[in-house]
Design a protein around this motif. Structure first.
Motif, PDB file in Angstrom:
ATOM      1  N   HIS A   1       0.818  -1.076   0.087  1.00 54.52           N
ATOM      2  CA  HIS A   1       0.060  -0.036   0.025  1.00 54.52           C
ATOM      3  C   HIS A   1       1.003   1.208   0.081  1.00 54.52           C
ATOM      4  O   HIS A   1       0.472   2.093   0.728  1.00 54.52           O
ATOM      5  CB  HIS A   1      -0.881  -0.088   1.027  1.00 54.52           C
TER       6      HIS A   1
ATOM      7  N   TYR B   1      -0.413  -4.418  -3.597  1.00 59.70           N
ATOM      8  CA  TYR B   1      -1.416  -3.430  -3.344  1.00 59.70           C
ATOM      9  C   TYR B   1      -0.655  -1.934  -3.332  1.00 59.70           C
ATOM     10  O   TYR B   1      -1.090  -0.900  -2.839  1.00 59.70           O
ATOM     11  CB  TYR B   1      -2.185  -3.409  -2.026  1.00 59.70           C
TER      12      TYR B   1
ATOM     13  N   ARG C   1      -3.461   3.994   2.210  1.00 61.30           N
ATOM     14  CA  ARG C   1      -4.889   3.925   2.543  1.00 61.30           C
ATOM     15  C   ARG C   1      -5.191   5.055   3.202  1.00 61.30           C
ATOM     16  O   ARG C   1      -4.631   5.606   4.134  1.00 61.30           O
ATOM     17  CB  ARG C   1      -5.376   2.730   3.522  1.00 61.30           C
TER      18      ARG C   1
END
Length: 752
Positions: A528, A566, A739
């Motif tokens: 992420h 991700y 995120r």
């Protein structure tokens, strides 16, 4: 207690100099460190290391401002548990940052006018004298922005390689100042560096204009001629750090700078990078975007050699580099005729103040083996340099920022083909054998090496919600190139993570450095993150090509179970070639191989004491817009930019590459190359690819190259446009990268 009285005693003395004890929170003593003097933070940390266990009971709150270190901050076992927290943590959003700096601030009032500048957008060349004990540096930051080394194309026409350097046509380069010492040769591209994925650098020691002879720093030059695998350095593509290019009408530009060192030329220049006092004649020069103040009209001529023309002096010139205060210097050389203007050393004309920082330290933080659970929250690490490329060794790159340590070959070996002898770029923040470190909401910026390096058995490091930008090499480097045979689990770099962070505009100086480099590592998690704006690969993971398998047989590799998933990776591979947004090399894990190229076969199960490692994973990444944008100038030495997407190079094994989305890349996959040894156990499935073929990447092909039948593609689908991607792929795009809405797992201990 007596112990408490001792603690109060040394802390009281310390507080009188640099700190204030603000109270006790959850059993921790909170100490506020004020950046009143250089070295204040060093003194606070030194004091905490005097008593075992004292550091674990302390949170050092760094007041807003620049905490200038007077030496690297050394953390040992005695500092285990120490916590550094920026004053901004938990405070108002506009609280200024707390910066741990290895740089020297140059007094804005010390700048004076030096010469006019004729380059487009340039105003004048100004200079400032340097304070006592200033050391050499490869970087200068002005108003928080990296200044440029001067740069021009090397005159390859008529040039040749000699035993000690190069010969160019006489007077074809204009290196008069300091006799050409520390002009740096830059080798970029296959025709210069020997490979399109590297960029090497070696410094000159002397130049003779009348013969065109360039003498190079010997160790780096010799190593470059002995690069293995047919990658020997050839003629340079560029040269940098030439004084004469400051303000030059053809090659100069605003923001160029030069660090002038008395006595830097000659045979002794490389033994120790110089240090000088305020009266030693050292200057830093800078090209502004606002105008200068020449004396007006009077002309002079400067000769070759160590003669400086001084206006209005008997016979027109004197020996040396500085004219008397009553005689303005002849400066502003033009081309090879060397006419210039007579100017005074008057203060610079009105304009914005020059707020400049010259990095001095090569290491900001060093965590030594035995240190456990140190943490940094909200801290900015900035303004450090790295000097090895400016020494006799130079920067002779083989791959991913790894260089040769110099000379013809290592002792006892015929050449430099052993990749375990190649040296990774160090970190300005370096943890060696440290366990449980945390970096939370930190910023790494204005750094001259790697931002953060984890080596020597560093384990369980957590880096989250952090930013890496304006770094000369990689943002993060994990592991070493020589640990493939490490059998002690405590010395294996393992279980380190980088999550929910941004890597932007790194590899600013050493362009072959990936954004994130993992050599031999186990359990690394790169999850992420956004990785953007790089000249070469986004993430490089693995080492050893297929040679690691041959070296270790019949024991299997220990590195594996790594995850690169991700992430949002885009606008990478903008300069060099033969890399990818995610690039893999060498073995991952120890899934048994049936047979290698030498006929060696692994046993069906790992030897006793070795568990079977799961494959490494590459899942749910969103990769797009790699390579140069349409119409971008293809400067000499630029690479082919292929493949730009996912790339499995030699020896890549045991990867699950599933559910990634790749949009507008020259090639979405290069994998399982036919004929490469020890390559296989690859899962390419359910990846979604789209090719809009619209600006700014209208030339994107989104094809596949070098995929052997032993590694089949399963349900990998190419769609005509980004909009045509199915909902599952659109969900990957939305989820990739840092995120939003997540909060730190390390709230302020002071304000919570």
């Amino acid at each position: 207690s007596c112990h408490k009285m001792v603690w109060v005693g040394w802390m009281w003395v310390l507080a009188a100099v640099v700190v204030a004890v603000t109270g006790v929170v959850d059993g921790d003593r909170v100490v506020r460190v004020v950046p009143a003097i250089p070295g204040a933070l060093n003194r606070a940390v030194d004091a905490l290391g005097l008593t075992d266990g004292a550091a674990a009971q302390h949170t050092l709150v760094l007041a807003s401002g620049r905490h200038q270190l007077d030496r690297p901050l050394s953390l040992t076992r005695a500092h285990s548990g120490i916590r550094f927290e920026a004053e901004a943590v938990g405070g108002p959003a506009d609280t200024p940052p707390s910066v741990v700096s290895g740089g020297l601030q140059i007094d804005p009032a010390s700048w004076s006018y030096f010469a006019p500048a004729t380059c487009a957008g340039c105003g004048s060349v100004v200079r400032a004298s340097l304070p006592p004990n200033t050391t050499y540096s490869r970087q200068l930051y002005v108003d928080g922005e990296r200044a440029n080394w001067t740069m021009a194309l090397f005159p390859q026409k008529g040039a040749s390689i000699t035993k000690t350097g190069y010969t160019v046509p006489p007077h074809s380069v204009d290196w008069i100042h300091n006799g050409g010492a520390r002009v740096e040769m830059v080798y970029r591209g296959t025709g210069s560096s020997g490979a399109q994925w590297t960029e090497s650098r070696t410094p000159a020691t002397a130049y003779t204009p009348s013969t065109g002879s360039i003498t190079m720093a010997s160790l780096g030059f010799i190593a470059g001629l002995h690069k293995p695998y047919n990658q020997a350095l050839k003629l340079p593509e560029y040269y940098q750090n030439a004084f004469e290019l400051l303000g030059d009408g053809a090659d100069g530009k605003p923001g160029d700078w030069y660090l002038d060192i008395p006595g830097q030329s000659g045979s002794g220049w490389r033994s120790e990078l110089p240090r000088w006092g305020a009266d030693g004649g050292g200057f830093v020069y800078y090209v502004t975007a606002w105008g200068g103040r020449p004396k007006g009209g009077e002309q002079c001529v400067a000769d070759y050699g160590n003669t400086t023309v001084c206006c209005g002096q008997p016979n027109g010139s004197v020996t040396g580099y500085q004219c008397p205060a009553t005689a303005p210097t002849c400066v502003g050389y033009l081309d090879n005729i060397h006419f210039g203007s007579c100017v005074s050393d008057a203060p610079a004309p009105p304009g914005p103040p020059i707020r400049a920082v010259l990095p001095q330290l090569e290491t900001l933080i060093h965590g030594a083996p035995g240190l456990t659970t140190p943490s940094w929250v909200g801290v900015t690490f900035a303004e450090a340099t790295w000097l090895r490329p400016s020494t006799d060794v130079g920067f002779v790159e083989l791959q991913a920022g790894c260089t040769l340590p110099g000379g013809a070959n290592p002792p006892g070996q015929p050449d430099w083909s052993d990749d375990s002898t190649w040296v990774p770029t160090p970190g300005n923040v370096a943890l060696e054998g440290v366990v449980g470190a945390r970096f939370d909401h930190c910023t790494f910026t204005r750094l001259g090496a790697c931002g953060l390096a984890l080596t020597g058995g560093t384990q369980n490091t957590t880096v989250q919600f952090s930013t890496f930008t304006d770094i000369s090499a990689s943002a993060v480097s994990i592991g070493g190139t020589d640990t493939f045979n490490e059998t002690d689990p405590a010395r294996q770099d393992a279980d380190n993570s980088l999550t929910d962070s941004v890597v932007r505009d790194v590899a600013r100086e050493f362009h072959g450095a990936p954004g994130i480099s993992i050599f031999y590592g186990r359990g690394s998690s790169i999850l992420h993150n956004e990785i953007v704006g790089l000249p070469y690969s986004g993430v490089s993971i693995g080492w050893g090509w297929g040679r690691t398998m041959e070296r270790l047989w019949p024991r299997m590799p220990w590195d594996g179970e790594n995850a690169v998933s991700y992430n949002h990776i885009h606008d990478v591979m903008t300069m060099l070639g033969d890399g990818g947004a995610i690039y893999t090399l060498g073995p991952q894990g120890n899934l048994p191989f049936p047979r290698g190229p030498s006929g060696k076969a692994y046993p069906d199960t790992p030897p006793p004491g070795f568990a079977l490692l799961a494959p490494s994973t590459m899942i749910g990444n969103y990769i797009h817009d790699t390579g140069p944008v349409d119409g971008a100038p293809q400067e000499p030495g630029y690479g082919s930019h292929i493949p730009g997407g996912l790339y499995n190079d030699e020896g890549s094994t045991n990867w699950a590459m599933v559910g990634n989305v790749v949009v507008d890349t020259p090639v979405w996959l290069q994998g399982c190359r036919p004929g490469c040894p020890w390559i296989g156990h690859m899962n390419y499935s359910d990846n979604a690819i789209a090719c809009d073929k619209q600006p700014p990447h209208a030339s994107a092909g989104c094809g596949v190259i070098n995929v052997d039948t032993a590694c089949p593609l399963i349900r990998d689908t190419i769609y005509p446009t980004r909009a045509a991607l199915p909902p599952s792929a659109q969900a990957v795009i939305v989820a990739a990268g840092p995120r939003s809405g997540r909060t730190s797992t390390e709230p302020s201990r002071v304000r919570s």
